[in-house]
Design a protein around this motif. Structure first.
Motif, PDB file in Angstrom:
ATOM      1  N   VAL A  52      33.018  14.254  16.846  1.00  9.43           N
ATOM      2  CA  VAL A  52      33.965  15.336  16.559  1.00  9.43           C
ATOM      3  C   VAL A  52      34.526  15.065  15.174  1.00  9.43           C
ATOM      4  O   VAL A  52      34.722  13.902  14.782  1.00  9.43           O
ATOM      5  CB  VAL A  52      35.104  15.439  17.603  1.00  9.43           C
ATOM      6  CG1 VAL A  52      34.548  15.753  18.981  1.00  9.43           C
ATOM      7  CG2 VAL A  52      35.918  14.162  17.666  1.00  9.43           C
ATOM      8  N   ASP A  53      34.744  16.120  14.416  1.00 13.19           N
ATOM      9  CA  ASP A  53      35.268  15.930  13.062  1.00 13.19           C
ATOM     10  C   ASP A  53      36.780  15.784  13.081  1.00 13.19           C
ATOM     11  O   ASP A  53      37.395  15.755  14.155  1.00 13.19           O
ATOM     12  CB  ASP A  53      34.818  17.064  12.137  1.00 13.19           C
ATOM     13  CG  ASP A  53      35.427  18.423  12.489  1.00 13.19           C
ATOM     14  OD1 ASP A  53      36.458  18.483  13.198  1.00 13.19           O
ATOM     15  OD2 ASP A  53      34.862  19.455  12.043  1.00 13.19           O
ATOM     16  N   VAL A  77      30.559  17.935  16.677  1.00 15.04           N
ATOM     17  CA  VAL A  77      29.393  17.853  15.790  1.00 15.04           C
ATOM     18  C   VAL A  77      28.250  17.346  16.662  1.00 15.04           C
ATOM     19  O   VAL A  77      28.230  16.190  17.080  1.00 15.04           O
ATOM     20  CB  VAL A  77      29.655  16.883  14.614  1.00 15.04           C
ATOM     21  CG1 VAL A  77      28.421  16.766  13.725  1.00 15.04           C
ATOM     22  CG2 VAL A  77      30.861  17.363  13.792  1.00 15.04           C
ATOM     23  N   ASP A  78      27.295  18.232  16.964  1.00 20.88           N
ATOM     24  CA  ASP A  78      26.262  17.878  17.947  1.00 20.88           C
ATOM     25  C   ASP A  78      25.070  17.169  17.306  1.00 20.88           C
ATOM     26  O   ASP A  78      25.053  16.877  16.109  1.00 20.88           O
ATOM     27  CB  ASP A  78      25.824  19.109  18.741  1.00 20.88           C
ATOM     28  CG  ASP A  78      25.055  20.140  17.914  1.00 20.88           C
ATOM     29  OD1 ASP A  78      24.610  19.815  16.795  1.00 20.88           O
ATOM     30  OD2 ASP A  78      24.885  21.274  18.403  1.00 20.88           O
ATOM     31  N   GLY A  79      24.049  16.915  18.115  1.00 17.81           N
ATOM     32  CA  GLY A  79      22.898  16.166  17.641  1.00 17.81           C
ATOM     33  C   GLY A  79      22.155  16.845  16.512  1.00 17.81           C
ATOM     34  O   GLY A  79      21.662  16.175  15.586  1.00 17.81           O
ATOM     35  N   LEU A 121      33.903  14.670   7.670  1.00 20.44           N
ATOM     36  CA  LEU A 121      32.786  15.053   8.526  1.00 20.44           C
ATOM     37  C   LEU A 121      32.649  16.570   8.593  1.00 20.44           C
ATOM     38  O   LEU A 121      31.527  17.098   8.648  1.00 20.44           O
ATOM     39  CB  LEU A 121      32.968  14.465   9.929  1.00 20.44           C
ATOM     40  CG  LEU A 121      31.824  14.703  10.924  1.00 20.44           C
ATOM     41  CD1 LEU A 121      30.479  14.273  10.337  1.00 20.44           C
ATOM     42  CD2 LEU A 121      32.093  13.962  12.235  1.00 20.44           C
ATOM     43  N   SER A 122      33.767  17.276   8.555  1.00 16.06           N
ATOM     44  CA  SER A 122      33.690  18.746   8.583  1.00 16.06           C
ATOM     45  C   SER A 122      32.987  19.275   7.339  1.00 16.06           C
ATOM     46  O   SER A 122      32.221  20.245   7.403  1.00 16.06           O
ATOM     47  CB  SER A 122      35.087  19.360   8.709  1.00 16.06           C
ATOM     48  OG  SER A 122      35.883  19.060   7.576  1.00 16.06           O
ATOM     49  N   GLU A 123      33.216  18.632   6.190  1.00 17.66           N
ATOM     50  CA  GLU A 123      32.551  19.055   4.960  1.00 17.66           C
ATOM     51  C   GLU A 123      31.062  18.733   5.013  1.00 17.66           C
ATOM     52  O   GLU A 123      30.219  19.543   4.634  1.00 17.66           O
ATOM     53  CB  GLU A 123      33.198  18.382   3.754  1.00 17.66           C
ATOM     54  CG  GLU A 123      32.667  18.878   2.422  1.00 17.66           C
ATOM     55  CD  GLU A 123      33.379  18.259   1.231  1.00 17.66           C
ATOM     56  OE1 GLU A 123      32.969  18.561   0.086  1.00 17.66           O
ATOM     57  OE2 GLU A 123      34.321  17.478   1.432  1.00 17.66           O
ATOM     58  N   GLY A 167      45.290  12.096  13.811  1.00 16.31           N
ATOM     59  CA  GLY A 167      44.994  12.068  12.388  1.00 16.31           C
ATOM     60  C   GLY A 167      43.812  11.189  12.016  1.00 16.31           C
ATOM     61  O   GLY A 167      43.765  10.651  10.903  1.00 16.31           O
ATOM     62  N   PHE A 168      42.836  11.048  12.926  1.00 18.20           N
ATOM     63  CA  PHE A 168      41.667  10.211  12.648  1.00 18.20           C
ATOM     64  C   PHE A 168      40.637  10.989  11.823  1.00 18.20           C
ATOM     65  O   PHE A 168      40.642  12.215  11.790  1.00 18.20           O
ATOM     66  CB  PHE A 168      41.029   9.750  13.958  1.00 18.20           C
ATOM     67  CG  PHE A 168      41.890   8.795  14.745  1.00 18.20           C
ATOM     68  CD1 PHE A 168      41.869   7.436  14.475  1.00 18.20           C
ATOM     69  CD2 PHE A 168      42.732   9.266  15.748  1.00 18.20           C
ATOM     70  CE1 PHE A 168      42.658   6.554  15.202  1.00 18.20           C
ATOM     71  CE2 PHE A 168      43.531   8.392  16.474  1.00 18.20           C
ATOM     72  CZ  PHE A 168      43.495   7.029  16.199  1.00 18.20           C
ATOM     73  N   GLN A 169      39.728  10.250  11.173  1.00 18.22           N
ATOM     74  CA  GLN A 169      38.693  10.878  10.359  1.00 18.22           C
ATOM     75  C   GLN A 169      37.571  11.469  11.209  1.00 18.22           C
ATOM     76  O   GLN A 169      36.966  12.477  10.847  1.00 18.22           O
ATOM     77  CB  GLN A 169      38.105   9.868   9.373  1.00 18.22           C
ATOM     78  CG  GLN A 169      39.040   9.508   8.225  1.00 18.22           C
ATOM     79  CD  GLN A 169      38.391   8.499   7.307  1.00 18.22           C
ATOM     80  OE1 GLN A 169      38.379   7.314   7.598  1.00 18.22           O
ATOM     81  NE2 GLN A 169      37.853   8.976   6.193  1.00 18.22           N
ATOM     82  N   LEU A 170      37.281  10.831  12.318  1.00 19.14           N
ATOM     83  CA  LEU A 170      36.232  11.333  13.199  1.00 19.14           C
ATOM     84  C   LEU A 170      36.322  10.632  14.543  1.00 19.14           C
ATOM     85  O   LEU A 170      36.999   9.606  14.676  1.00 19.14           O
ATOM     86  CB  LEU A 170      34.833  11.117  12.604  1.00 19.14           C
ATOM     87  CG  LEU A 170      34.248   9.696  12.601  1.00 19.14           C
ATOM     88  CD1 LEU A 170      32.729   9.746  12.460  1.00 19.14           C
ATOM     89  CD2 LEU A 170      34.840   8.857  11.481  1.00 19.14           C
ATOM     90  N   GLY A 171      35.620  11.178  15.517  1.00 20.76           N
ATOM     91  CA  GLY A 171      35.536  10.562  16.834  1.00 20.76           C
ATOM     92  C   GLY A 171      34.078  10.475  17.251  1.00 20.76           C
ATOM     93  O   GLY A 171      33.256  11.294  16.830  1.00 20.76           O
ATOM     94  N   LEU A 172      33.767   9.489  18.064  1.00 19.98           N
ATOM     95  CA  LEU A 172      32.387   9.270  18.501  1.00 19.98           C
ATOM     96  C   LEU A 172      32.347   9.155  20.014  1.00 19.98           C
ATOM     97  O   LEU A 172      33.180   8.465  20.606  1.00 19.98           O
ATOM     98  CB  LEU A 172      31.837   7.994  17.864  1.00 19.98           C
ATOM     99  CG  LEU A 172      31.809   7.996  16.330  1.00 19.98           C
ATOM    100  CD1 LEU A 172      31.693   6.584  15.793  1.00 19.98           C
ATOM    101  CD2 LEU A 172      30.659   8.863  15.823  1.00 19.98           C
ATOM    102  N   ALA A 173      31.400   9.835  20.637  1.00 18.45           N
ATOM    103  CA  ALA A 173      31.292   9.835  22.093  1.00 18.45           C
ATOM    104  C   ALA A 173      29.885   9.444  22.512  1.00 18.45           C
ATOM    105  O   ALA A 173      28.897   9.901  21.918  1.00 18.45           O
ATOM    106  CB  ALA A 173      31.625  11.224  22.648  1.00 18.45           C
TER     107      ALA A 173
END
Length: 251
Positions: free
Chosen positions: A51-52, A58-60, A161-163, A34-40
């Motif tokens: 990732v949303d 969500v790419d570069g 982030l998806s929006e 249930g997180f808002q976003l992820g960062l890799a």
């Protein structure tokens, strides 16, 4: 609330099923937690992908679009431009046209992106892989800076982030590598009549709604064939046909 994945290095497990090249685990963790976003990040953290909240990558190109539009609205997007490479998705150029943002293209490689930015005085540029340069904050690509900027936009906007990522429509993309048995035949895609004919047939089939990009590798005996268009099955088929034909002619 934050959770950290793959943060126990042992000296040899760099990028092992994690980071910007393996996003599956991060996507599941964000979606299920249930997180808002992820960062890799990659091994040296100069690249960042996200990732949303639904676990979608969500790419570069998407990150650059989100950041560029935010900076433009703040009056901080120098010359209203974002620099990309020829491998960036056609959707980024369409996004630029729709939002009054110029998208100059360079050869593949962050060094060429940076050269163009410095030469013309642009503030943001980068690659689909997540190597993004924001000269307002740093002189090189920095994944942590990209992550902070993206997270700040999500927080300030109040949007998911998806929006935010809906500002750009990514066109389906297909990439095949044609292996060259004869490394001296890297220009065969331009000189062989049958290959040239198939490439022209492909361009006609795309009806102006996609593109074909052929690029010899600078480090390996390969010719990279990339096609973008609206129909994934169609572009996969043409991409495979072109790559296989190149391989058969370069033996």
């Amino acid at each position: 609330q934050a959770e950290y994945l793959s943060v126990s290095p042992d000296g040899v497990n760099i990028n092992e099923n994690c980071g910007s090249t393996h996003l599956g685990r991060l996507s599941r963790a964000v979606r299920d937690g249930g997180f808002q976003l992820g960062l890799a990040f990659d091994g040296d953290a100069d690249r960042c992908l996200a990732v949303d909240e639904n676990g979608k990558v969500v790419d570069g190109d998407e990150i650059m679009a989100i950041a560029a539009l935010y900076l433009k609205e703040k009056g901080r997007l120098r010359k209203n431009a974002v620099v990309a490479t020829v491998m960036s998705n056609l959707g980024l150029s369409i996004f630029g046209d729709d939002n009054g943002i110029t998208v100059p293209k360079t050869k593949v490689g962050d060094r060429y992106v940076l050269e163009e930015m410095l030469k013309e005085g642009y503030s943001i540029g980068g690659e689909q892989s997540g190597h993004i340069i924001m000269l307002d904050y740093n002189t090189t690509g920095d994944g942590l800076v990209s992550a902070i900027v993206l997270s700040s936009i999500v927080k300030e906007s109040g949007k998911s982030l998806s929006e935010l990522s809906k500002v750009i429509k990514i066109l389906p993309q297909s990439l095949f590598n044609a292996k060259l048995a004869d490394k001296d035949k890297k220009d065969i895609w331009q000189t062989d009549g049958e290959i040239v004919s198939l490439i022209e047939e492909t361009k006609t089939a795309l009806s102006g709604s996609g593109r074909v990009l052929i690029r010899p590798s600078g480090t390996e005996p390969l010719i990279r064939v990339m096609i973008e268009g609206s129909d994934q099955e169609m572009i996969d088929g043409y991409c495979r046909r072109i790559a296989e034909l190149i391989e058969s002619k370069a033996r």
